[in-house]
Design a protein around this motif. Structure first.
Motif, PDB file in Angstrom:
ATOM      1  N   ALA A 264      33.536  45.258  36.765  1.00 49.41           N
ATOM      2  CA  ALA A 264      34.172  46.520  37.133  1.00 49.41           C
ATOM      3  C   ALA A 264      35.722  46.208  37.703  1.00 49.41           C
ATOM      4  O   ALA A 264      35.899  45.334  38.418  1.00 49.41           O
ATOM      5  CB  ALA A 264      33.276  46.973  38.361  1.00 49.41           C
ATOM      6  N   THR A 265      36.555  47.198  36.982  1.00 51.55           N
ATOM      7  CA  THR A 265      37.873  46.996  37.646  1.00 51.55           C
ATOM      8  C   THR A 265      38.134  48.291  38.213  1.00 51.55           C
ATOM      9  O   THR A 265      37.538  49.106  38.242  1.00 51.55           O
ATOM     10  CB  THR A 265      38.856  47.017  36.206  1.00 51.55           C
ATOM     11  N   PHE A 266      39.451  48.325  38.693  1.00 49.78           N
ATOM     12  CA  PHE A 266      39.652  49.458  39.858  1.00 49.78           C
ATOM     13  C   PHE A 266      41.153  50.220  39.566  1.00 49.78           C
ATOM     14  O   PHE A 266      41.962  49.339  39.107  1.00 49.78           O
ATOM     15  CB  PHE A 266      39.622  48.887  41.228  1.00 49.78           C
ATOM     16  N   GLU A 267      41.219  51.154  39.811  1.00 48.67           N
ATOM     17  CA  GLU A 267      42.472  51.858  39.921  1.00 48.67           C
ATOM     18  C   GLU A 267      42.681  52.124  41.409  1.00 48.67           C
ATOM     19  O   GLU A 267      42.057  52.683  42.314  1.00 48.67           O
ATOM     20  CB  GLU A 267      42.302  53.270  39.139  1.00 48.67           C
ATOM     21  N   VAL A 268      44.088  52.032  41.700  1.00 44.14           N
ATOM     22  CA  VAL A 268      44.559  52.200  43.240  1.00 44.14           C
ATOM     23  C   VAL A 268      45.087  53.396  43.354  1.00 44.14           C
ATOM     24  O   VAL A 268      45.858  53.923  42.611  1.00 44.14           O
ATOM     25  CB  VAL A 268      45.601  51.208  43.541  1.00 44.14           C
ATOM     26  N   LEU A 269      44.110  54.112  44.358  1.00 41.41           N
ATOM     27  CA  LEU A 269      44.592  55.691  44.581  1.00 41.41           C
ATOM     28  C   LEU A 269      45.790  55.604  45.457  1.00 41.41           C
ATOM     29  O   LEU A 269      46.333  54.819  46.208  1.00 41.41           O
ATOM     30  CB  LEU A 269      43.250  56.331  45.259  1.00 41.41           C
TER      31      LEU A 269
ATOM     32  N   ARG B 202      38.227  37.935  30.574  1.00 42.56           N
ATOM     33  CA  ARG B 202      38.559  38.092  31.983  1.00 42.56           C
ATOM     34  C   ARG B 202      37.523  37.679  32.922  1.00 42.56           C
ATOM     35  O   ARG B 202      37.754  37.137  34.011  1.00 42.56           O
ATOM     36  CB  ARG B 202      39.347  39.635  32.265  1.00 42.56           C
ATOM     37  N   THR B 203      36.243  38.413  32.381  1.00 42.68           N
ATOM     38  CA  THR B 203      35.052  38.278  33.471  1.00 42.68           C
ATOM     39  C   THR B 203      34.664  36.850  33.558  1.00 42.68           C
ATOM     40  O   THR B 203      34.549  36.027  34.573  1.00 42.68           O
ATOM     41  CB  THR B 203      33.958  39.210  32.905  1.00 42.68           C
ATOM     42  N   LEU B 204      34.647  35.967  32.340  1.00 42.67           N
ATOM     43  CA  LEU B 204      34.344  34.803  32.132  1.00 42.67           C
ATOM     44  C   LEU B 204      35.349  33.742  32.919  1.00 42.67           C
ATOM     45  O   LEU B 204      34.929  32.979  33.646  1.00 42.67           O
ATOM     46  CB  LEU B 204      34.254  34.159  30.706  1.00 42.67           C
TER      47      LEU B 204
ATOM     48  N   ALA C 141      46.788  45.219  39.652  1.00 52.31           N
ATOM     49  CA  ALA C 141      46.777  44.163  38.327  1.00 52.31           C
ATOM     50  C   ALA C 141      45.529  44.408  37.741  1.00 52.31           C
ATOM     51  O   ALA C 141      45.206  43.678  36.514  1.00 52.31           O
ATOM     52  CB  ALA C 141      47.175  42.826  38.606  1.00 52.31           C
ATOM     53  N   LYS C 142      44.634  45.646  37.923  1.00 51.45           N
ATOM     54  CA  LYS C 142      43.338  45.657  37.286  1.00 51.45           C
ATOM     55  C   LYS C 142      42.485  44.707  37.202  1.00 51.45           C
ATOM     56  O   LYS C 142      41.918  44.306  36.257  1.00 51.45           O
ATOM     57  CB  LYS C 142      43.480  46.383  35.858  1.00 51.45           C
ATOM     58  N   GLU C 143      42.273  43.788  38.379  1.00 54.65           N
ATOM     59  CA  GLU C 143      41.390  42.890  38.556  1.00 54.65           C
ATOM     60  C   GLU C 143      39.879  43.238  38.621  1.00 54.65           C
ATOM     61  O   GLU C 143      39.413  44.155  39.235  1.00 54.65           O
ATOM     62  CB  GLU C 143      41.675  41.812  39.927  1.00 54.65           C
ATOM     63  N   SER C 144      39.167  42.356  38.258  1.00 56.60           N
ATOM     64  CA  SER C 144      37.312  42.914  38.384  1.00 56.60           C
ATOM     65  C   SER C 144      36.899  42.287  39.594  1.00 56.60           C
ATOM     66  O   SER C 144      37.717  41.572  40.361  1.00 56.60           O
ATOM     67  CB  SER C 144      36.763  42.064  37.025  1.00 56.60           C
TER      68      SER C 144
END
Length: 123
Positions: free
Chosen positions: A35-40, A115-117, A63-66
């Motif tokens: 899962a990645t995130f968006e900063v609100l 990216r996950t790996l 930076a859209k890190e998981s």
């Protein structure tokens, strides 16, 4: 020097990982490792104390890190990262992004898997 005559290290003290989560081991939000995130907006405008883990997580999520990447880059267990990320989602500072859907291109899927790996290898 310790009372028994041993030298005591003046280095940093280690904090038990689950002290960061008040002993909680599960997030209130279901967060897969990819899962990645968006900063609100509230996450962008919040003032975090210097070195605060929540602030560092917000920086990484810009930076859209998981979940796996946050865990690896902050050197914290995956379970701790999930709890802290879940707290930030619940507080309205982060929003989870859809990871894979029927509209995801094969290049986006490949990038996500790579990216996950990479994050898992860093653990």
């Amino acid at each position: 020097m310790a009372p028994d005559g041993r030298e005591v290290s003046a280095g940093p003290r280690l904090v038990r990982p689950y002290a960061l989560t008040s002993g909680r081991t599960e997030s209130v939000v279901d967060l897969p490792i990819e899962a990645t995130f968006e900063v609100l907006p509230s996450g962008r405008t919040a003032t975090w104390p210097e070195g605060d883990l929540s602030g560092r997580i917000i920086e990484l999520c810009t930076a859209k890190e998981s979940v796996a990447e946050v865990s690896a880059k902050l050197h914290i267990p995956l379970g701790v990262a999930r709890v802290l990320l879940g707290d930030l989602v619940t507080a309205g500072h982060l929003k989870t992004r859809t990871t894979i859907s029927e509209y995801t291109t094969s290049d986006e899927r490949r990038e996500l898997i790579e990216r996950t790996l990479s994050g898992l290898r860093a653990l």
